[in-house]
Design a protein around this motif. Structure first.
Motif, PDB file in Angstrom:
ATOM      1  N   GLN A  54      -0.912 -12.656   7.560  1.00 18.03           N
ATOM      2  CA  GLN A  54      -0.226 -11.164   7.900  1.00 18.03           C
ATOM      3  C   GLN A  54       0.414 -10.860   6.660  1.00 18.03           C
ATOM      4  O   GLN A  54       0.646  -9.756   6.423  1.00 18.03           O
ATOM      5  CB  GLN A  54       0.773 -11.430   9.009  1.00 18.03           C
ATOM      6  N   LYS A  55       1.420 -11.848   6.135  1.00 13.16           N
ATOM      7  CA  LYS A  55       2.121 -11.492   4.982  1.00 13.16           C
ATOM      8  C   LYS A  55       1.289 -10.684   3.879  1.00 13.16           C
ATOM      9  O   LYS A  55       1.764  -9.841   3.106  1.00 13.16           O
ATOM     10  CB  LYS A  55       3.090 -12.793   4.424  1.00 13.16           C
ATOM     11  N   GLU A  56      -0.028 -11.424   3.380  1.00 17.02           N
ATOM     12  CA  GLU A  56      -0.642 -11.063   2.386  1.00 17.02           C
ATOM     13  C   GLU A  56      -1.340  -9.595   2.733  1.00 17.02           C
ATOM     14  O   GLU A  56      -1.550  -8.887   1.935  1.00 17.02           O
ATOM     15  CB  GLU A  56      -2.027 -12.105   2.384  1.00 17.02           C
ATOM     16  N   TYR A  57      -1.613  -9.561   4.184  1.00 22.72           N
ATOM     17  CA  TYR A  57      -2.259  -8.164   4.819  1.00 22.72           C
ATOM     18  C   TYR A  57      -1.219  -7.215   4.335  1.00 22.72           C
ATOM     19  O   TYR A  57      -1.455  -5.982   3.726  1.00 22.72           O
ATOM     20  CB  TYR A  57      -2.492  -8.393   5.938  1.00 22.72           C
ATOM     21  N   SER A  58       0.093  -7.474   4.870  1.00 20.78           N
ATOM     22  CA  SER A  58       1.070  -6.502   4.640  1.00 20.78           C
ATOM     23  C   SER A  58       1.608  -6.105   3.018  1.00 20.78           C
ATOM     24  O   SER A  58       1.721  -5.081   2.808  1.00 20.78           O
ATOM     25  CB  SER A  58       2.467  -6.866   5.207  1.00 20.78           C
ATOM     26  N   ARG A  59       1.343  -7.050   2.337  1.00 23.27           N
ATOM     27  CA  ARG A  59       1.712  -6.856   0.843  1.00 23.27           C
ATOM     28  C   ARG A  59       0.437  -5.728   0.130  1.00 23.27           C
ATOM     29  O   ARG A  59       0.576  -4.976  -0.448  1.00 23.27           O
ATOM     30  CB  ARG A  59       1.700  -8.155   0.046  1.00 23.27           C
ATOM     31  N   GLN A  60      -0.746  -6.070   0.667  1.00 18.46           N
ATOM     32  CA  GLN A  60      -1.948  -5.353   0.198  1.00 18.46           C
ATOM     33  C   GLN A  60      -1.853  -3.549   0.952  1.00 18.46           C
ATOM     34  O   GLN A  60      -2.127  -3.111  -0.115  1.00 18.46           O
ATOM     35  CB  GLN A  60      -3.199  -5.903   0.880  1.00 18.46           C
ATOM     36  N   ILE A  61      -1.175  -3.664   1.981  1.00 12.40           N
ATOM     37  CA  ILE A  61      -1.146  -2.361   2.491  1.00 12.40           C
ATOM     38  C   ILE A  61      -0.093  -1.947   1.592  1.00 12.40           C
ATOM     39  O   ILE A  61      -0.153  -0.530   1.348  1.00 12.40           O
ATOM     40  CB  ILE A  61      -0.705  -2.496   3.926  1.00 12.40           C
ATOM     41  N   LYS A  62       0.856  -2.185   1.463  1.00 10.14           N
ATOM     42  CA  LYS A  62       2.294  -1.837   0.683  1.00 10.14           C
ATOM     43  C   LYS A  62       1.706  -1.371  -0.577  1.00 10.14           C
ATOM     44  O   LYS A  62       1.822  -0.253  -1.037  1.00 10.14           O
ATOM     45  CB  LYS A  62       3.285  -2.700   0.521  1.00 10.14           C
ATOM     46  N   GLU A  63       0.992  -2.080  -1.258  1.00  9.82           N
ATOM     47  CA  GLU A  63       0.332  -1.814  -2.530  1.00  9.82           C
ATOM     48  C   GLU A  63      -0.503  -0.593  -2.426  1.00  9.82           C
ATOM     49  O   GLU A  63      -0.252   0.449  -3.412  1.00  9.82           O
ATOM     50  CB  GLU A  63      -0.496  -3.017  -3.342  1.00  9.82           C
ATOM     51  N   TYR A  64      -1.422  -0.613  -1.362  1.00  3.69           N
ATOM     52  CA  TYR A  64      -2.002   0.782  -1.388  1.00  3.69           C
ATOM     53  C   TYR A  64      -1.678   1.633  -1.067  1.00  3.69           C
ATOM     54  O   TYR A  64      -1.872   2.752  -1.772  1.00  3.69           O
ATOM     55  CB  TYR A  64      -3.033   0.298  -0.249  1.00  3.69           C
ATOM     56  N   ASN A  65      -0.327   1.527  -0.349  1.00  2.23           N
ATOM     57  CA  ASN A  65       0.449   2.893  -0.040  1.00  2.23           C
ATOM     58  C   ASN A  65       1.296   3.448  -1.309  1.00  2.23           C
ATOM     59  O   ASN A  65       1.397   4.535  -1.335  1.00  2.23           O
ATOM     60  CB  ASN A  65       1.413   2.749   1.115  1.00  2.23           C
ATOM     61  N   MET A  66       1.724   2.585  -1.954  1.00  2.00           N
ATOM     62  CA  MET A  66       2.366   2.886  -3.062  1.00  2.00           C
ATOM     63  C   MET A  66       1.630   3.535  -4.057  1.00  2.00           C
ATOM     64  O   MET A  66       2.030   4.611  -4.675  1.00  2.00           O
ATOM     65  CB  MET A  66       2.942   1.649  -3.914  1.00  2.00           C
ATOM     66  N   LYS A  67       0.411   3.191  -4.366  1.00  5.27           N
ATOM     67  CA  LYS A  67      -0.628   3.738  -5.104  1.00  5.27           C
ATOM     68  C   LYS A  67      -0.877   5.272  -4.654  1.00  5.27           C
ATOM     69  O   LYS A  67      -1.247   6.203  -5.342  1.00  5.27           O
ATOM     70  CB  LYS A  67      -1.845   3.043  -5.304  1.00  5.27           C
ATOM     71  N   ASN A  68      -1.183   5.341  -3.374  1.00  2.70           N
ATOM     72  CA  ASN A  68      -1.280   6.499  -2.830  1.00  2.70           C
ATOM     73  C   ASN A  68      -0.338   7.769  -3.056  1.00  2.70           C
ATOM     74  O   ASN A  68      -0.310   8.884  -3.040  1.00  2.70           O
ATOM     75  CB  ASN A  68      -1.734   6.505  -1.449  1.00  2.70           C
ATOM     76  N   VAL A  85       0.115   9.282  -6.164  1.00  8.24           N
ATOM     77  CA  VAL A  85      -0.945  10.362  -6.471  1.00  8.24           C
ATOM     78  C   VAL A  85      -0.574  11.608  -5.589  1.00  8.24           C
ATOM     79  O   VAL A  85      -0.721  12.541  -6.355  1.00  8.24           O
ATOM     80  CB  VAL A  85      -2.327   9.673  -5.846  1.00  8.24           C
ATOM     81  N   VAL A  86       0.194  11.307  -4.599  1.00  6.25           N
ATOM     82  CA  VAL A  86       0.396  12.488  -3.887  1.00  6.25           C
ATOM     83  C   VAL A  86       1.521  13.445  -4.566  1.00  6.25           C
ATOM     84  O   VAL A  86       1.613  14.394  -4.459  1.00  6.25           O
ATOM     85  CB  VAL A  86       1.047  12.262  -2.417  1.00  6.25           C
ATOM     86  N   GLN A  87       2.398  12.527  -5.399  1.00  2.00           N
ATOM     87  CA  GLN A  87       3.656  13.134  -5.787  1.00  2.00           C
ATOM     88  C   GLN A  87       3.052  13.761  -7.314  1.00  2.00           C
ATOM     89  O   GLN A  87       3.837  14.597  -7.699  1.00  2.00           O
ATOM     90  CB  GLN A  87       4.495  12.092  -6.307  1.00  2.00           C
ATOM     91  N   ARG A  88       1.895  13.429  -7.634  1.00  2.00           N
ATOM     92  CA  ARG A  88       1.403  14.185  -8.961  1.00  2.00           C
ATOM     93  C   ARG A  88       0.739  15.489  -8.758  1.00  2.00           C
ATOM     94  O   ARG A  88       0.459  15.952  -9.594  1.00  2.00           O
ATOM     95  CB  ARG A  88       0.511  13.151  -9.702  1.00  2.00           C
ATOM     96  N   LEU A  89       0.546  15.763  -7.355  1.00  2.00           N
ATOM     97  CA  LEU A  89      -0.218  17.112  -6.952  1.00  2.00           C
ATOM     98  C   LEU A  89       0.286  18.316  -7.194  1.00  2.00           C
ATOM     99  O   LEU A  89      -0.259  19.295  -7.020  1.00  2.00           O
ATOM    100  CB  LEU A  89      -0.747  16.764  -5.385  1.00  2.00           C
TER     101      LEU A  89
END
Length: 105
Positions: A6-20, A23-27
Motif C-alpha cells: 500500500q505504501k509503495e502504491y501510494s508513493r507511485q501515485i504521489k510521484e505520478y501526480n507530481m509529474k502531472n 505539466v499542468v503548471q507549464r500550460l
C-alpha cells in the motif's frame, strides 16, 4: 507485506501526480494564443465599415417629423377645481375605510 504494498502504491501515485501537476503548471502558453486571437479580432474589427452617424440637424428634423404637432388653439381639457378634487379624495378615503372595516383590504 500488504502494508508495504500500500505504501509503495501510494508513493507511485504521489510521484505520478507530481509529474502531472508540473505539466499542468507549464500550460499557460495558451495565454499567448488568446492574445494572438485578440489581435486577430482587433484587426478584423478595424476592417469592418462603421455605420454612418446622423448629424444633429438631421436628427432634430427626424424627431420633429415623428412627433405630432399641437393644434394652434388652446384645446387642453379643463382641470377640475381644487375643491372638487378634495371632495373626491374624501369620498374615496371613506370608501377605503369601509373596506378596511369589513376586512376586505
Amino acid at each position: 507485506e500488504k502494508l508495504k504494498l500500500q505504501k509503495e502504491y501510494s508513493r507511485q501515485i504521489k510521484e505520478y501526480n507530481m509529474k502531472n501537476l508540473t505539466v499542468v503548471q507549464r500550460l499557460p502558453a495558451k495565454a499567448q494564443v488568446s492574445s494572438v486571437s485578440r489581435q486577430k479580432a482587433l484587426e478584423y474589427a478595424k476592417k469592418i465599415p462603421r455605420p454612418k452617424t446622423l448629424i444633429a440637424k438631421q436628427w432634430e428634423q427626424e424627431v420633429k417629423e415623428a412627433l405630432p404637432q399641437a393644434p394652434a388653439g388652446p384645446r387642453l381639457p379643463k382641470i377640475p377645481s381644487l375643491e372638487s378634487l378634495w371632495s373626491r379624495h374624501e369620498k374615496e378615503k371613506e370608501a377605503v375605510a369601509a373596506f378596511e372595516a369589513l376586512h376586505i383590504l
